[in-house]
Structure formats: C-alpha cells, structure tokens
Design an enzyme around this catalytic site. Sequence first.
Site, PDB file in Angstrom:
ATOM      1  N   PHE A 147      10.116 -16.293  11.929  1.00 47.40           N
ATOM      2  CA  PHE A 147       9.969 -14.845  12.127  1.00 47.40           C
ATOM      3  C   PHE A 147       8.534 -14.430  12.483  1.00 47.40           C
ATOM      4  CE2 PHE A 147       9.686 -15.703   7.529  1.00 47.40           C
ATOM      5  CZ  PHE A 147       8.432 -15.155   7.230  1.00 47.40           C
TER       6      PHE A 147
ATOM      7  N   ASN B 182       8.445  -3.667   4.802  1.00 43.75           N
ATOM      8  CA  ASN B 182       8.244  -3.302   3.403  1.00 43.75           C
ATOM      9  C   ASN B 182       7.041  -2.378   3.184  1.00 43.75           C
ATOM     10  OD1 ASN B 182       6.365  -5.247   3.907  1.00 43.75           O
ATOM     11  ND2 ASN B 182       7.294  -6.812   2.609  1.00 43.75           N
TER      12      ASN B 182
ATOM     13  N   ARG C  87       0.248  -5.120  -6.864  1.00 46.07           N
ATOM     14  CA  ARG C  87       1.435  -5.887  -6.454  1.00 46.07           C
ATOM     15  C   ARG C  87       2.655  -5.464  -7.264  1.00 46.07           C
ATOM     16  NH1 ARG C  87       1.343  -9.859  -2.326  1.00 46.07           N
ATOM     17  NH2 ARG C  87       3.331 -10.627  -3.059  1.00 46.07           N
TER      18      ARG C  87
ATOM     19  N   LYS D 112       1.532  -0.289   6.352  1.00 43.16           N
ATOM     20  CA  LYS D 112       1.986  -0.887   7.604  1.00 43.16           C
ATOM     21  C   LYS D 112       2.548   0.192   8.541  1.00 43.16           C
ATOM     22  CE  LYS D 112       3.150  -5.387   5.456  1.00 43.16           C
ATOM     23  NZ  LYS D 112       4.267  -6.363   5.255  1.00 43.16           N
TER      24      LYS D 112
ATOM     25  N   HIS E 124       1.148  -3.799   2.436  1.00 44.78           N
ATOM     26  CA  HIS E 124       0.655  -5.144   2.152  1.00 44.78           C
ATOM     27  C   HIS E 124      -0.320  -5.064   0.985  1.00 44.78           C
ATOM     28  CE1 HIS E 124      -1.241  -9.077   2.598  1.00 44.78           C
ATOM     29  NE2 HIS E 124      -2.395  -8.443   2.440  1.00 44.78           N
TER      30      HIS E 124
ATOM     31  N   THR F  42       8.533  -8.962  -2.163  1.00 47.12           N
ATOM     32  CA  THR F  42       8.412  -9.019  -0.698  1.00 47.12           C
ATOM     33  C   THR F  42       9.689  -8.523  -0.013  1.00 47.12           C
ATOM     34  OG1 THR F  42       7.001 -10.958  -1.005  1.00 47.12           O
ATOM     35  CG2 THR F  42       7.883 -10.584   1.209  1.00 47.12           C
TER      36      THR F  42
ATOM     37  N   ARG G 108       8.101  -0.791  -2.298  1.00 47.81           N
ATOM     38  CA  ARG G 108       8.952  -1.488  -1.321  1.00 47.81           C
ATOM     39  C   ARG G 108      10.433  -1.243  -1.606  1.00 47.81           C
ATOM     40  NH1 ARG G 108       5.624  -7.238  -1.142  1.00 47.81           N
ATOM     41  NH2 ARG G 108       4.287  -6.731   0.640  1.00 47.81           N
TER      42      ARG G 108
HETATM   43  N1  UDP Z   1       8.244 -11.499   5.689  1.00 53.57           N
HETATM   44  C1  UDP Z   1       9.497 -11.427   6.293  1.00 53.57           C
HETATM   45  N2  UDP Z   1      10.455 -12.340   5.934  1.00 53.57           N
HETATM   46  C2  UDP Z   1      10.228 -13.303   4.996  1.00 53.57           C
HETATM   47  C3  UDP Z   1       8.961 -13.363   4.394  1.00 53.57           C
HETATM   48  C4  UDP Z   1       7.999 -12.451   4.750  1.00 53.57           C
HETATM   49  O1  UDP Z   1       9.719 -10.547   7.126  1.00 53.57           O
HETATM   50  O2  UDP Z   1      11.149 -14.098   4.716  1.00 53.57           O
HETATM   51  C5  UDP Z   1       7.201 -10.526   6.070  1.00 53.57           C
HETATM   52  C6  UDP Z   1       7.119  -9.338   5.118  1.00 53.57           C
HETATM   53  O3  UDP Z   1       6.798  -8.171   5.879  1.00 53.57           O
HETATM   54  C7  UDP Z   1       5.982  -9.750   4.209  1.00 53.57           C
HETATM   55  C8  UDP Z   1       5.065 -10.478   5.166  1.00 53.57           C
HETATM   56  O4  UDP Z   1       5.939 -11.172   6.044  1.00 53.57           O
HETATM   57  O5  UDP Z   1       5.369  -8.620   3.591  1.00 53.57           O
HETATM   58  C9  UDP Z   1       4.099 -11.457   4.488  1.00 53.57           C
HETATM   59  O6  UDP Z   1       4.832 -12.379   3.722  1.00 53.57           O
HETATM   60  P1  UDP Z   1       4.329 -12.871   2.308  1.00 53.57           P
HETATM   61  O7  UDP Z   1       5.154 -14.065   1.943  1.00 53.57           O
HETATM   62  O8  UDP Z   1       2.842 -13.046   2.334  1.00 53.57           O
HETATM   63  O9  UDP Z   1       4.761 -11.668   1.341  1.00 53.57           O
HETATM   64  P2  UDP Z   1       3.902 -10.484   0.647  1.00 53.57           P
HETATM   65  O10 UDP Z   1       2.600 -11.096   0.173  1.00 53.57           O
HETATM   66  O11 UDP Z   1       3.701  -9.419   1.689  1.00 53.57           O
HETATM   67  O12 UDP Z   1       4.766 -10.002  -0.493  1.00 53.57           O
HETATM   68 MG    MG Z   2       1.262 -12.239   1.197  1.00 50.96          MG
END
Ligand code: UDP
Ligand code: MG
Length: 167
Positions: free
Chosen positions: A58, A122, A91, A10, A125, A97, A108
């Site tokens: 958000f 973070n 992952r 990112k 992705h 996350t 992360r």
């Molecule tokens: N995100 C955030 N706040 C939250 C949840 C998600 O800022 O409460 C952002 C974060 O950058 C995350 C992205 O949105 O990586 C996508 O969210 P997802 O739930 O898909 O998490 P990921 O698959 O990236 O772990």
């Molecule tokens: Mg995701």
Amino acid sequence: MTQATLILIKPDGLKKSLTGNILTRLSETKLEIVAAKIVRVSRQLAEEHYCHLKEKPFFPELIRYLQGELHDRRKVMALIYWGEDAISKCRELAGATNPEKAESTSIRGSYGRITTAGIYENVIHVSSNDSEAEREIKLWFSPEEIIVNLYPTKEVARKEKKVKAWA
Ligand code: UDP
Ligand code: MG
C-alpha cells in the site's frame, strides 16, 4: 519523562474540517505546542516520512494520501507537542492505526475510515517512540521553527542564498 512528538493532521483531517476538534482533543493532554505550521508535502518528504513502510503493497497509495492527492487538499498541519510522556498520551488519544479497531472514542475511532483501496485514512499521525519522534521532528522542522531546544544544534555558515521576501 519529558518527550516531544510530531503530530500531523493528515489531508483527510483538513478536508473534513477536523483541525479544531483534533486540537481540542489533544488539549486534554495538557501538553505544550512548541511548533506548528501548514506544509505542502513533496513526494520526497512523504516517502522519507514513511520510509519504514517502503516494502508494503500500500506504500504508493499511502504516499498519495499523505500528499493530499486523495482529498484535493495538498497540505498537512504539522505540530510538535512537548511535555511529560507526550508520545504515549498522544498515541492513546489518537487510537489504533486501523480506525475500525481503534477505540470508538479515540480520534481515529471517531473520524477515521478504511478506503476501498484498503488505506487507513486515520486523520492524524503521532510518532510512536523517542527515536522515531527525533527522526520525524528533524525531518519536518528546522531548529528555528521550534521554540524550545529539543536536540543539540550547531551553527553552520550558509552560502548566500536567494529567499523570498515581501515585495
Ligand atoms: N497504513 C495503512 N494500512 C496498514 C498500515 C498502515 O493504510 O495496514 C497507513 C495508516 O495511514 C498509518 C500509516 O500507514 O497511519 C503509518 O503506519 P504505521 O504502521 O506507522 O501506523 P501509525 O504509527 O500511524 O499508527
Ligand atoms: Mg507509525
């Protein structure tokens, strides 16, 4: 099971010069990189990528984040990692996350932060399951950009279209 996963470094990862560190960490997986490129992310691409979060408060800030507007780096690095259990391996290395909840040795956990606006910056992705990986890979890459055949393709006749060539 042989899987493919989309990885995005990112804009915060690029701004903090973490590309090398992140790729080194991911190399622990012994997976194969089968596609890679730098992408200028349009609003449409960002919104499509995070369409599952459309209703979240958000979401607008998240779109600005992925587009690089928070980091003055309007690009991301997109890669496809391919091999045995690619999704869970990547992952796990990425971590949770929320960077504050992520294992401190994960990518992360090491490099992420939460902004005052509440966005989880973070740095990376990783697709979270097979169907998400397929949807995302098809969104970010065309078949010719990937050196293996991940999904069925078809031949389509394109109308004469202007493309940019070297002058
Ligand atoms: N995100 C955030 N706040 C939250 C949840 C998600 O800022 O409460 C952002 C974060 O950058 C995350 C992205 O949105 O990586 C996508 O969210 P997802 O739930 O898909 O998490 P990921 O698959 O990236 O772990
Ligand atoms: Mg995701």
